[in-house]
Design an enzyme around this catalytic site. Structure first.
Site, PDB file in Angstrom:
ATOM      1  N   LYS A  13      19.525  68.870  -2.122  1.00 21.47           N
ATOM      2  CA  LYS A  13      18.551  69.842  -2.610  1.00 21.47           C
ATOM      3  C   LYS A  13      18.756  71.225  -1.988  1.00 21.47           C
ATOM      4  CE  LYS A  13      14.378  68.779  -1.420  1.00 21.47           C
ATOM      5  NZ  LYS A  13      13.746  69.775  -0.542  1.00 21.47           N
ATOM      6  N   ARG A  88       4.224  68.858  -1.594  1.00 24.48           N
ATOM      7  CA  ARG A  88       4.701  67.580  -1.096  1.00 24.48           C
ATOM      8  C   ARG A  88       3.920  66.427  -1.735  1.00 24.48           C
ATOM      9  NH1 ARG A  88       2.564  65.621   3.377  1.00 24.48           N
ATOM     10  NH2 ARG A  88       1.682  67.616   3.930  1.00 24.48           N
ATOM     11  N   ARG A 127      26.913  60.669   7.529  1.00 26.91           N
ATOM     12  CA  ARG A 127      26.642  62.000   8.091  1.00 26.91           C
ATOM     13  C   ARG A 127      26.868  62.006   9.601  1.00 26.91           C
ATOM     14  NH1 ARG A 127      21.249  64.540   5.903  1.00 26.91           N
ATOM     15  NH2 ARG A 127      20.168  63.107   7.283  1.00 26.91           N
ATOM     16  N   ARG A 160      23.093  60.501  13.997  1.00 26.54           N
ATOM     17  CA  ARG A 160      21.679  60.548  14.389  1.00 26.54           C
ATOM     18  C   ARG A 160      21.022  59.174  14.315  1.00 26.54           C
ATOM     19  NH1 ARG A 160      18.881  65.118  11.037  1.00 26.54           N
ATOM     20  NH2 ARG A 160      17.662  63.245  10.718  1.00 26.54           N
ATOM     21  N   ARG A 171      12.304  55.808   4.206  1.00 29.87           N
ATOM     22  CA  ARG A 171      12.021  57.216   3.909  1.00 29.87           C
ATOM     23  C   ARG A 171      12.001  57.449   2.400  1.00 29.87           C
ATOM     24  NH1 ARG A 171      16.288  60.984   6.697  1.00 29.87           N
ATOM     25  NH2 ARG A 171      16.897  59.207   7.938  1.00 29.87           N
TER      26      ARG A 171
END
Ligand SMILES: [Zn+2]
Length: 216
Positions: A13, A88, A127, A160, A171
Site C-alpha cells: 500500500k 481504520r 522480509r 523481526r 493480523r
C-alpha cells in the site's frame, strides 16, 4: 481529487500511495506520519500518542480524528489528498464523512488493494530489516547485495520477531474484521474500487491510474 487507500498490511500500500500522490500532485496523509510528527514536536498530543504506542495500544479515535481534521484544513489539501491508514474502522469513516460535509467536500475514490493471503505471508516472511538505518529487504524479491548485510550501512539484517506466520495470519484476520464494515459503507456510496493486488507494482498502479484518469 480525494482518495482513501485501503489494503492489507504488507500488501504494498505504501508504494502505491506514493505513486498515486506523485501522479496527481496531492499530499499523502498517513496517520502514522501525523503521529510521528506530533511526537517529534513534543506537543501534549505527541506525549499522549507516544504513551499509547509504547503500551502497544491504538491511539483513541477522539485524538486521531481531531488530528486528521486539523491536517485536512491545511492549504496543501485544497485540491485533494490521499488518506492512508485512516479511516481504520466504521466509526472513523463516519467521522470523516462529517468532517468533509462541513467543508462541502466528499471522497471521490476508495481503493482497496486486495492481495491474497498466501502472497502477503510470503512477502512478510521473507522480509529482512536493518536495525540500524531501517532499510528493508526481501530474501527473494529484493535481496541485499551481500547476503544478510545492509547495502546502505553494512549492519547485519534481522528478521523481526512479529514477522512470523501465525502472527501475520492473526493480523490479517483482525484487519479484515475491522475493515469489512468500512467496505460496505463505501460500497453503498458507490465509490469503492477493488484492485487486484497480486501483480507487479506497475500492474497495480495501472489499474488505479486508469480509474482516476478517466474521472479527472
Ligand atoms: Zn542499514
Amino acid at each position: 481529487m480525494r482518495i482513501i487507500l485501503l489494503g492489507t498490511p504488507g500488501g504494498g500500500k505504501g508504494t502505491q500511495a506514493k505513486l498515486i500522490c506523485d501522479h496527481l500532485s496531492i499530499p499523502h496523509i498517513s496517520t502514522g506520519d501525523i503521529f510521528r510528527t506530533k511526537i517529534k514536536e513534543g506537543s501534549p498530543e505527541g506525549k499522549e500518542i507516544s504513551e499509547y504506542m509504547q503500551k502497544g495500544q491504538l491511539v483513541p479515535d477522539r485524538l486521531t480524528i481531531s488530528l486528521v481534521e486539523e491536517r485536512l484544513k491545511k492549504d496543501d489539501c485544497q485540491k485533494g489528498f490521499l488518506l492512508d491508514g485512516f479511516p481504520r474502522d466504521e466509526n472513523q469513516a463516519k467521522a470523516l464523512d462529517l468532517i468533509l460535509k462541513k467543508k462541502e467536500e466528499h471522497i471521490d475514490f476508495v481503493f482497496l488493494i486486495d492481495v491474497p493471503k498466501e502472497i502477503i505471508v510470503d512477502r512478510i516472511l521473507g522480509r529482512r530489516v536493518c536495525p540500524k538505518c531501517g532499510e528493508s529487504y526481501h530474501i527473494k524479491y529484493n535481496p541485499p547485495k551481500i547476503e544478510g548485510k545492509c547495502d546502505v550501512c553494512g549492519t547485519a539484517l534481522i528478521h523481526r520477531a512479529d514477522d512470523q506466520e501465525d502472527i501475520i495470519l492473526d493480523r490479517l484476520t483482525i484487519y479484515s474484521q475491522t475493515t469489512a464494515p468500512i467496505l460496505d459503507f463505501y460500497q453503498e456510496k458507490g465509490i469503492l474500487h477493488k484492485i487486484q493486488g497480486d501483480g507487479s507494482i506497475q500492474d497495480i498502479f495501472s489499474q488505479i491510474s486508469e480509474i482516476v484518469d478517466a474521472n479527472k
